[in-house]
Design an enzyme around this catalytic site. Structure first.
Site, PDB file in Angstrom:
ATOM      1  N   GLY A 236      24.730  12.564  24.732  1.00  0.00           N
ATOM      2  CA  GLY A 236      25.809  11.722  24.781  1.00  0.00           C
ATOM      3  C   GLY A 236      27.249  12.223  24.728  1.00  0.00           C
ATOM      4  O   GLY A 236      28.300  11.505  24.525  1.00  0.00           O
ATOM      5  N   GLY A 238      28.900  14.008  26.789  1.00  0.00           N
ATOM      6  CA  GLY A 238      29.640  14.237  28.113  1.00  0.00           C
ATOM      7  C   GLY A 238      29.199  15.415  28.637  1.00  0.00           C
ATOM      8  O   GLY A 238      30.085  15.901  29.787  1.00  0.00           O
ATOM      9  N   THR A 240      27.021  15.866  31.131  1.00  0.00           N
ATOM     10  CA  THR A 240      26.864  15.406  32.611  1.00  0.00           C
ATOM     11  C   THR A 240      28.316  15.112  33.159  1.00  0.00           C
ATOM     12  O   THR A 240      28.421  15.639  34.330  1.00  0.00           O
ATOM     13  CB  THR A 240      25.731  14.245  32.713  1.00  0.00           C
ATOM     14  OG1 THR A 240      24.641  14.397  31.968  1.00  0.00           O
ATOM     15  CG2 THR A 240      25.642  13.856  34.136  1.00  0.00           C
ATOM     16  N   HIS A 453      18.435  -5.231  -4.190  1.00  0.00           N
ATOM     17  CA  HIS A 453      18.179  -3.810  -3.580  1.00  0.00           C
ATOM     18  C   HIS A 453      19.524  -3.450  -3.124  1.00  0.00           C
ATOM     19  O   HIS A 453      20.032  -2.157  -3.331  1.00  0.00           O
ATOM     20  CB  HIS A 453      17.176  -4.292  -2.636  1.00  0.00           C
ATOM     21  CG  HIS A 453      16.552  -2.969  -1.994  1.00  0.00           C
ATOM     22  ND1 HIS A 453      15.654  -2.210  -2.238  1.00  0.00           N
ATOM     23  CD2 HIS A 453      17.244  -2.058  -0.865  1.00  0.00           C
ATOM     24  CE1 HIS A 453      15.469  -1.018  -1.374  1.00  0.00           C
ATOM     25  NE2 HIS A 453      16.383  -0.857  -0.623  1.00  0.00           N
ATOM     26  N   GLU A 454      20.344  -4.087  -2.389  1.00  0.00           N
ATOM     27  CA  GLU A 454      21.439  -3.791  -1.486  1.00  0.00           C
ATOM     28  C   GLU A 454      22.598  -3.437  -2.694  1.00  0.00           C
ATOM     29  O   GLU A 454      23.569  -2.527  -2.638  1.00  0.00           O
ATOM     30  CB  GLU A 454      21.783  -4.694  -0.675  1.00  0.00           C
ATOM     31  CG  GLU A 454      20.859  -4.859   0.690  1.00  0.00           C
ATOM     32  CD  GLU A 454      20.421  -3.676   1.232  1.00  0.00           C
ATOM     33  OE1 GLU A 454      21.201  -2.519   1.203  1.00  0.00           O
ATOM     34  OE2 GLU A 454      18.974  -3.566   1.814  1.00  0.00           O
ATOM     35  N   HIS A 457      21.839  -0.034  -3.988  1.00  0.00           N
ATOM     36  CA  HIS A 457      22.550   1.095  -3.097  1.00  0.00           C
ATOM     37  C   HIS A 457      24.049   1.042  -3.249  1.00  0.00           C
ATOM     38  O   HIS A 457      24.462   2.294  -3.206  1.00  0.00           O
ATOM     39  CB  HIS A 457      22.211   0.649  -1.656  1.00  0.00           C
ATOM     40  CG  HIS A 457      20.777   1.060  -1.179  1.00  0.00           C
ATOM     41  ND1 HIS A 457      20.198   2.151  -1.334  1.00  0.00           N
ATOM     42  CD2 HIS A 457      19.804   0.394  -0.709  1.00  0.00           C
ATOM     43  CE1 HIS A 457      18.925   2.223  -0.917  1.00  0.00           C
ATOM     44  NE2 HIS A 457      18.721   1.143  -0.292  1.00  0.00           N
ATOM     45  N   ASP A 531      14.126   4.190   2.870  1.00  0.00           N
ATOM     46  CA  ASP A 531      14.817   4.957   1.785  1.00  0.00           C
ATOM     47  C   ASP A 531      14.040   6.176   1.575  1.00  0.00           C
ATOM     48  O   ASP A 531      14.767   7.364   1.301  1.00  0.00           O
ATOM     49  CB  ASP A 531      15.200   4.288   0.627  1.00  0.00           C
ATOM     50  CG  ASP A 531      16.045   2.689   1.151  1.00  0.00           C
ATOM     51  OD1 ASP A 531      16.631   3.058   1.992  1.00  0.00           O
ATOM     52  OD2 ASP A 531      15.587   1.924   0.160  1.00  0.00           O
TER      53      ASP A 531
HETATM   54  P1  ATP Z   1      22.539  13.830  27.514  1.00  0.00           P
HETATM   55  O1  ATP Z   1      22.420  14.954  26.693  1.00  0.00           O
HETATM   56  O2  ATP Z   1      21.749  12.736  26.947  1.00  0.00           O
HETATM   57  O3  ATP Z   1      22.052  13.756  29.041  1.00  0.00           O
HETATM   58  P2  ATP Z   1      25.316  13.930  28.024  1.00  0.00           P
HETATM   59  O4  ATP Z   1      25.810  14.884  27.366  1.00  0.00           O
HETATM   60  O5  ATP Z   1      24.961  14.645  29.499  1.00  0.00           O
HETATM   61  O6  ATP Z   1      24.147  13.200  27.601  1.00  0.00           O
HETATM   62  P3  ATP Z   1      26.658  11.947  29.640  1.00  0.00           P
HETATM   63  O7  ATP Z   1      25.729  11.285  30.321  1.00  0.00           O
HETATM   64  O8  ATP Z   1      27.678  12.852  30.089  1.00  0.00           O
HETATM   65  O9  ATP Z   1      26.286  12.491  28.404  1.00  0.00           O
HETATM   66  O10 ATP Z   1      27.738  10.730  28.929  1.00  0.00           O
HETATM   67  C1  ATP Z   1      27.110   9.549  28.917  1.00  0.00           C
HETATM   68  C2  ATP Z   1      28.417   8.605  28.840  1.00  0.00           C
HETATM   69  O11 ATP Z   1      29.123   8.584  27.677  1.00  0.00           O
HETATM   70  C3  ATP Z   1      29.352   8.805  29.902  1.00  0.00           C
HETATM   71  O12 ATP Z   1      29.116   8.069  31.148  1.00  0.00           O
HETATM   72  C4  ATP Z   1      30.782   8.471  29.442  1.00  0.00           C
HETATM   73  O13 ATP Z   1      30.757   6.789  29.744  1.00  0.00           O
HETATM   74  C5  ATP Z   1      30.545   8.507  27.843  1.00  0.00           C
HETATM   75  N1  ATP Z   1      31.072   9.847  27.624  1.00  0.00           N
HETATM   76  C6  ATP Z   1      30.575  10.735  26.954  1.00  0.00           C
HETATM   77  N2  ATP Z   1      31.208  11.815  26.531  1.00  0.00           N
HETATM   78  C7  ATP Z   1      32.242  11.514  26.960  1.00  0.00           C
HETATM   79  C8  ATP Z   1      33.831  12.160  27.091  1.00  0.00           C
HETATM   80  N3  ATP Z   1      34.226  13.426  26.420  1.00  0.00           N
HETATM   81  N4  ATP Z   1      34.718  11.592  27.457  1.00  0.00           N
HETATM   82  C9  ATP Z   1      34.616  10.197  28.393  1.00  0.00           C
HETATM   83  N5  ATP Z   1      33.407   9.559  28.042  1.00  0.00           N
HETATM   84  C10 ATP Z   1      32.365  10.159  27.543  1.00  0.00           C
END
Ligand code: ATP
Length: 637
Positions: A236, A238, A240, A453-454, A457, A531
Site C-alpha cells: 500500500g 504506492g 503500483t 483489563h483496559e 493497559h 496481548d
Molecule cells: P501492494 O504492494 O500491496 O501491491 P502498492 O505499494 O502497489 O501495494 P498501490 O496499489 O500503489 O500500493 O496503492 C494502493 C492505493 O493507495 C492507491 O491506489 C492510492 O489510492 C493509495 N496510495 C498509496 N500510496 C500513495 C501515494 N504515495 N500517493 C497517493 N496515493 C497513494
C-alpha cells in the site's frame, strides 16, 4: 477485548502495520485496469443449454418405440428356413439382427411382427448375408453403423457438451491467452502529481522517464535504458501507482500483470504467458511492463513448495529479458513486499538490477498524500490535514486514502454535505478498532472485567511507555474486541530502545496484571491471548534479532547469519529461556505497577463503566487526581 481469544486492541508500531494490512486493499481506489476484460461464458452456456434442451424435448415429445422381443438365434434361423421372414436388418455394427416377419406371431406372450436376435460382433459376413438373401428375405445393413437417429443426436450433444466444458476449463486455466496483457494507453495513465511523497523513489525513476521520453538523446551517448526496476516496500505504499505514473509522465503505455498470472498447474502455460507478455511488449514498445506481486513469479528457485513448472516460468522470463537488447524501449518494472524471497538471478545486472525503495511515508509525505486524496473530497473548515498526518504514524498511502474514504462515507450517511473532523476521528476509530457492534450483549460482570483489563493497559502503558501516546480507552464492543486501550506513536521512529521495547511488553501485560490483582489468579480470563502474542513476539525479536538479552548475547538467530539454516537446538532453547525470563520480569513489573496504582486503575475502570469511552486527557486527569503524574502532555492526541 476479544470475546474469547483476545482482550485488547492496544497497538504498537510493530503490530500496527500488520493489523492494518488488510485495510489497504479497501483503499485501492485506482485498481489497475486488467487487460483482457472479462471472459464471456454466457454464449457458450447458452448454446450448450439449447442443445441439451433440444435433446430432452425431442425425447419427451416422441413416443418411445417398443423394442422388438429378443429371441434365440436358433428361433430366428428356424423362422428364416420356414420362409416366415420378410426382411432382415443387420444393426449395431453386425451384432444385432432385427427380423420383420411376413405375418404377426405370438412371441414371449406378445403378438409381434418384428423380432430381434444377437450374434457375435462381426459375426455376419457377406456369405451369410448372401445365404439369407437366397432364402427369399430382403436383407439390409443399418446405414448409421447400428445407431438410431436418436442415439446419433445424443452422441452429438455429448460431444458438444464435452467440447464446451473442455473449452471452459482450458480458458479458465489459461490455455486461452488471447486478449491478455493488453497495454493501457498513455491517455489513461496517472502522473507523478497523483503520487504523494516517495521523494527518493521519484528521483530513482527520473532516468527511466527521461529515457522513455527521448530515447534518441541517450542512444546518441551510447547509453542504454535501465532494463528492469524492482520497486520494493511494504504493502500500500504506492508501488503500483508509481509504475503507472512513470508511464504517464513518459507518455508510453503500460502492460500490467500480476506474478500469480503466471502460476498455473498446467505444463507450459506459465512460460507461454511470459512469451505472450514479451510479445505484447514488443508490439507496444516503447512501453512499461509492470508485474505486481513479483515474488510469486520471481521467487527463489529450488525452494521447498516451488514447483518445477514455476521454475520453468521464471527461466522463460529471464530468457525473454536477456533476449531484449535494451534498445527496444521496453522497461520492466516489478513490485514486491518480499525482496528476500526473490531468486538472486532476477537481480543480476541486465535484469531487475535497479532497486527502488518505496517506504512508509514520513509526516510530510503523509500530508502530501492526504492533500492528493482530499482534492476530490469536500472537507469542512475544522479538518486539519497536518494534524491527521501527525496522528497517522506508520500508515501507508493506501491506509490514508482509506481513512478519507471512510470519513466521506460517514459524512454521506450523516448527510452533512462535507467531511468534518469528527468523521475523520470516527473513521480512524473504525479502521483501528473496528466498527461498534451495538448488538453485542455483555453482562455487567464481564463489562467490569473488560474495564479493569483496559484500565490496566492504560495505566501501565502511560507509565512504562511514554513514547506511545494514549489515544483513548474504550469498553465499547468494536470489531472483534470487547474493549481497547489505544496507543499510537506520535513521531516517526526508526529505532527503538531496549527501554521502549520492554515498556511495550509491560504495557501489553498490563491487562492481565489488572485481572490478577483485582480478581485473583483463579479468575484471570482468556482475553489476554492477543496481548501474550504481542508480548512474546516483541520479546523474541529483542532476544533473537536485536541482541538485547545477556543470556543469548549478541548472536543473531536470523538464518542468513547461519548460512541459510536455522540456528542450532542449543541456541533455540537458550532463546526460549531468555524470552520466558524477559516476559516473566515484565509481567512482575506490570503487576507491581497495578498494585502500586491500584486506586488509579480502579477509578479509570469505574469511569469506563460510566462513560464507555475515555480520552487520554480523562485518564491523565484521573491519574493526577490520585497523585500520579504521567509524562504525556494533556491533549497530545
Ligand atoms: P501492494 O504492494 O500491496 O501491491 P502498492 O505499494 O502497489 O501495494 P498501490 O496499489 O500503489 O500500493 O496503492 C494502493 C492505493 O493507495 C492507491 O491506489 C492510492 O489510492 C493509495 N496510495 C498509496 N500510496 C500513495 C501515494 N504515495 N500517493 C497517493 N496515493 C497513494
Amino acid at each position: 477485548m476479544r470475546p474469547s481469544p483476545v482482550l485488547r486492541a492496544e497497538r504498537s508500531p510493530d503490530s500496527g502495520l500488520r493489523e492494518r494490512r488488510d485495510l489497504r486493499s479497501r483503499a485501492r481506489l485506482d485498481l489497475l485496469s486488467r487487460s483482457g476484460g472479462p471472459v464471456r461464458y454466457w454464449p457458450i452456456a447458452l448454446v450448450l443449454g439449447l442443445v441439451i434442451a433440444a435433446v430432452v424435448g425431442w425425447r419427451l415429445t416422441r413416443p418411445a418405440p417398443v423394442p422388438p422381443p429378443v429371441v434365440a438365434y436358433s428361433e430366428f434361423a428356424r423362422a428364416l428356413t420356414a420362409g416366415k421372414v420378410r426382411e432382415i436388418l443387420v444393426d449395431q455394427g453386425g451384432s444385432r439382427i432385427v427380423a420383420e416377419l411376413k405375418a404377426k406371431e405370438l412371441v414371449q406372450g406378445h403378438v409381434v411382427a418384428t423380432v430381434a436376435t444377437s450374434v457375435p460382433a462381426r459375426g455376419v459376413s457377406v456369405e451369410v448375408l448372401e445365404r439369407w438373401a437366397a432364402s427369399g428375405a430382403r436383407v439390409r445393413v443399418s446405414e448409421h453403423g447400428g445407431r438410431s437417429p436418436e442415439q446419433v443426436l445424443q452422441l452429438l450433444s455429448f460431444v458438444v457438451l464435452v467440447g464446451g466444458v473442455s473449452y471452459l476449463v482450458v480458458r479458465q486455466r489459461g490455455g486461452h491467452t488471447k486478449g491478455r496483457f493488453l497495454p493501457t494507453p498513455p491517455s489513461r495513465q496517472l502522473t507523478l502529481k497523483d503520487v504523494g511523497g516517495a521523494q527518493e523513489a521519484r528521483a530513482d525513476l527520473q532516468d527511466v522517464i527521461a529515457y522513455l521520453k527521448d530515447p534518441a538523446r541517450f542512444e546518441a551517448m551510447g547509453a542504454k535504458c535501465p532494463k528492469g526496476l524492482l520497486l520494493v516496500g511494504p504493502p500500500g505504499t504506492g508501488k503500483t501507482l508509481l509504475a503507472r505514473a512513470v508511464a504517464g509522465e513518459a507518455g508510453v503505455s503500460v502492460i500490467t500483470a500480476a506474478g500469480s498470472d503466471f502460476n498455473e498447474m498446467y505444463v507450459g502455460v506459465g512460460s507461454k504467458r511470459v512469451r505472450q507478455l514479451a510479445e505484447q511488449a514488443r508490439k507496444a514498445a516503447p512501453c512499461i511492463v509492470f508485474i505486481d506481486e513479483f515474488d510469486s513469479l520471481g521467487g527463489r528457485r529450488g525452494r521447498p513448495n516451488r514447483s518445477g513448472e514455476e521454475e520453468v516460468t521464471l527461466n522463460q522470463l529471464l530468457v525473454e529479458m536477456d533476449g531484449m537488447g535494451g534498445s527496444e524501449g521496453i522497461v520492466w518494472m516489478a513490485a514486491t513486499n518480499r525482496e528476500d524471497m526473490l531468486d538472486p538471478a532476477v537481480r543480476r545486472p541486465g535484469r531487475f538490477d535497479r532497486i527502488v525503495e518505496v517506504g512508509l511515508p514520513t509526516a510530510a509525505d503523509r500530508l502530501d498524500i492526504l492533500k492528493i486524496h482530499a482534492r476530490t473530497a469536500k472537507l469542512a473548515a475544522d479538518v486539519d490535514l497536518e494534524r491527521i498526518a501527525s496522528l497517522t504514524v506508520g500508515h501507508s498511502g493506501a491506509e490514508l486514502a482509506n481513512l478519507l474514504n471512510e470519513a466521506a462515507i460517514m459524512a454521506v450517511h450523516e448527510g452533512t454535505g462535507e467531511i468534518c473532523a469528527r468523521h475523520i476521528e470516527a473513521a480512524r476509530d473504525k479502521i483501528l478498532l473496528g466498527r461498534v457492534r451495538a448488538g453485542v450483549v455483555v453482562s455487567q460482570s464481564e463489562r467490569r472485567l473488560v474495564a479493569l483489563h483496559e484500565a490496566g493497559h492504560a495505566v501501565v502503558g502511560l507509565i512504562t511507555c511514554p513514547e506511545d501516546r494514549l489515544h483513548k480507552v474504550t469498553i465499547e464492543a468494536r470489531g472483534r474486541t470487547l474493549g481497547a486501550a489505544h496507543f499510537a506513536p506520535d513521531v516517526d521512529r526508526h529505532l527503538h530502545t531496549r527501554r521502549y521495547l520492554l515498556g511495550v511488553i509491560c504495557k501489553a501485560l498490563g491487562g492481565r496484571a489488572a485481572e490478577l490483582v483485582f480478581l485473583g489468579p483463579e479468575n484471570v480470563t482468556s482475553g489476554a491471548g492477543g496481548d501474550l502474542v504481542q508480548a512474546t513476539s516483541v520479546a523474541r525479536r529483542m532476544v533473537a534479532d536485536f541482541g538485547m538479552s545477556d543470556e543469548v548475547g549478541l548472536v543473531s538467530a536470523d538464518p542468513s547469519a547461519h548460512n541459510g539454516a536455522a540456528p542450532g537446538s542449543q541456541m533455540l532453547s537458550q532463546i526460549d529461556n531468555a524470552v520466558r525470563a524477559l516476559i516473566r520480569t515484565e509481567a512482575d513489573r506490570a503487576e507491581a505497577l497495578v498494585r502500586e496504582h491500584r486506586a488509579v486503575v480502579e477509578a479509570v475502570a469505574d469511569a469506563l463503566l460510566e462513560h464507555d469511552v475515555l480520552s487520554a486527557d480523562d485518564v491523565i486527569r484521573i491519574a493526577a487526581a490520585h497523585g500520579v503524574e504521567v509524562e504525556q502532555a494533556l491533549s497530545a492526541v
